[in-house]
Design a protein around this motif. Structure first.
Motif, PDB file in Angstrom:
ATOM      1  N   GLY A  10      79.472 122.323  13.755  1.00 27.99           N
ATOM      2  CA  GLY A  10      79.795 123.067  12.543  1.00 27.99           C
ATOM      3  C   GLY A  10      79.120 122.550  11.291  1.00 27.99           C
ATOM      4  O   GLY A  10      79.427 123.005  10.193  1.00 27.99           O
ATOM      5  N   SER A  49      75.404 124.322  14.533  1.00 27.07           N
ATOM      6  CA  SER A  49      75.845 124.307  13.141  1.00 27.07           C
ATOM      7  C   SER A  49      76.890 125.387  12.901  1.00 27.07           C
ATOM      8  O   SER A  49      77.223 126.176  13.792  1.00 27.07           O
ATOM      9  N   GLY A  50      77.372 125.456  11.668  1.00 28.45           N
ATOM     10  CA  GLY A  50      78.315 126.500  11.310  1.00 28.45           C
ATOM     11  C   GLY A  50      77.647 127.719  10.720  1.00 28.45           C
ATOM     12  O   GLY A  50      78.320 128.614  10.214  1.00 28.45           O
ATOM     13  N   ALA A  75      80.115 120.753   6.218  1.00 30.79           N
ATOM     14  CA  ALA A  75      80.204 121.823   7.206  1.00 30.79           C
ATOM     15  C   ALA A  75      79.850 123.152   6.566  1.00 30.79           C
ATOM     16  O   ALA A  75      79.903 123.313   5.348  1.00 30.79           O
ATOM     17  N   GLY A  77      80.854 127.202   6.894  1.00 30.66           N
ATOM     18  CA  GLY A  77      81.795 128.147   7.481  1.00 30.66           C
ATOM     19  C   GLY A  77      82.490 128.921   6.396  1.00 30.66           C
ATOM     20  O   GLY A  77      82.051 128.953   5.251  1.00 30.66           O
ATOM     21  N   GLU A 100      84.793 129.930  11.604  1.00 36.08           N
ATOM     22  CA  GLU A 100      85.898 129.041  11.280  1.00 36.08           C
ATOM     23  C   GLU A 100      85.769 128.547   9.845  1.00 36.08           C
ATOM     24  O   GLU A 100      84.693 128.552   9.258  1.00 36.08           O
ATOM     25  N   LEU A 105      86.544 122.767  10.255  1.00 37.61           N
ATOM     26  CA  LEU A 105      85.356 122.116  10.803  1.00 37.61           C
ATOM     27  C   LEU A 105      85.269 120.655  10.375  1.00 37.61           C
ATOM     28  O   LEU A 105      84.945 119.777  11.184  1.00 37.61           O
TER      29      LEU A 105
END
Length: 230
Positions: A10, A49-50, A75, A77, A100, A105
């Motif tokens: 993430g 990754s996110g 992170a 997201g 998310e 994350l």
């Protein structure tokens, strides 16, 4: 100077790639005085990754006792309350593992080996730990920054305060063996500052000129007189 840039599930790609490119260019400009690798707490693996499922490969395991620099990203997201994220809001991924929230994350890293490895690194006298954006929050939530000065994305400054950190509203904060950057693009400024501090201003300037990027703001350091209130 050897730099280890950490990947975790993430992670924000720009938090990783910006310092990676700056430090790699610094290695070229300095004739090899800087080396860089991508690592993870678990060792060599592909890390997603996110951001849109983009993955990067960690080529080694994080070595907390290796002198040099360790960079931890934030992170990528959704911005929101962890309870609004897919899954149970307590670190369990949703059905797809996608979309998310950033708090989830970041919080999930606490259930890995990463906090223990970061503590070892911060206890090592020859290691400088740097956090980009939410990377500072990972360190803070792991209980590693109490009493220290640090910054993060402006939306996370209250979280720093809540963990006993002296949050500073600055683009880059130098607290000795801890150097932190604010929002996502601050990874460029943080890495350039570290090049200047650890390798020299001529190298940092050459990379800054190559990237056509001028650093913003004043780096906060615990030096000089305390400012009077405005």
């Amino acid at each position: 100077m050897h730099a280890q840039i950490i990947l975790f599930d993430g992670f924000d790609p720009l938090d990783v790639v910006a310092p990676y490119e700056v430090l790699t260019a610094g290695g070229t400009a300095s004739g090899g005085a800087v080396t860089v690798e991508l690592v993870s707490a678990e060792g060599p693996r592909e890390v997603v990754s996110g951001t849109g499922g983009l993955a990067l490969r960690a080529t080694g395991a994080l070595a907390p006792d290796r002198p040099g620099l360790i960079v931890i990203p934030g992170a990528s997201g959704r911005v929101g309350d962890p309870a609004d994220a897919p899954g149970d809001g307590a670190g369990t991924p949703g059905p797809t593992g996608a979309d998310e929230s950033i708090p989830v994350l970041l919080g999930r890293t606490l259930n890995t080996r990463l906090p223990a490895l970061l503590k070892e690194a911060m206890d090592h006298p020859e290691v400088v730990v740097a956090g980009v954006c939410g990377g500072s929050l990972v360190l803070a939530m792991a209980g590693l920054l109490a009493g220290r000065r640090a910054t993060t994305h402006h939306m996370g400054l209250d979280t720093l305060d809540a963990t006993g950190v002296h949050a500073v509203r600055a683009r880059v904060v130098d607290d000795g063996d801890l150097v932190t950057g604010a929002g996502v693009t601050s990874g460029l400024d943080l890495a350039l500052y570290l090049l200047e501090r650890e390798v020299g201003p001529r190298i940092a300037h050459a990379v800054e000129e190559l990237f056509a990027h001028e650093r913003r703001g004043t780096v906060w350091r615990a030096e000089g007189p305390e400012p009077a209130p405005f």
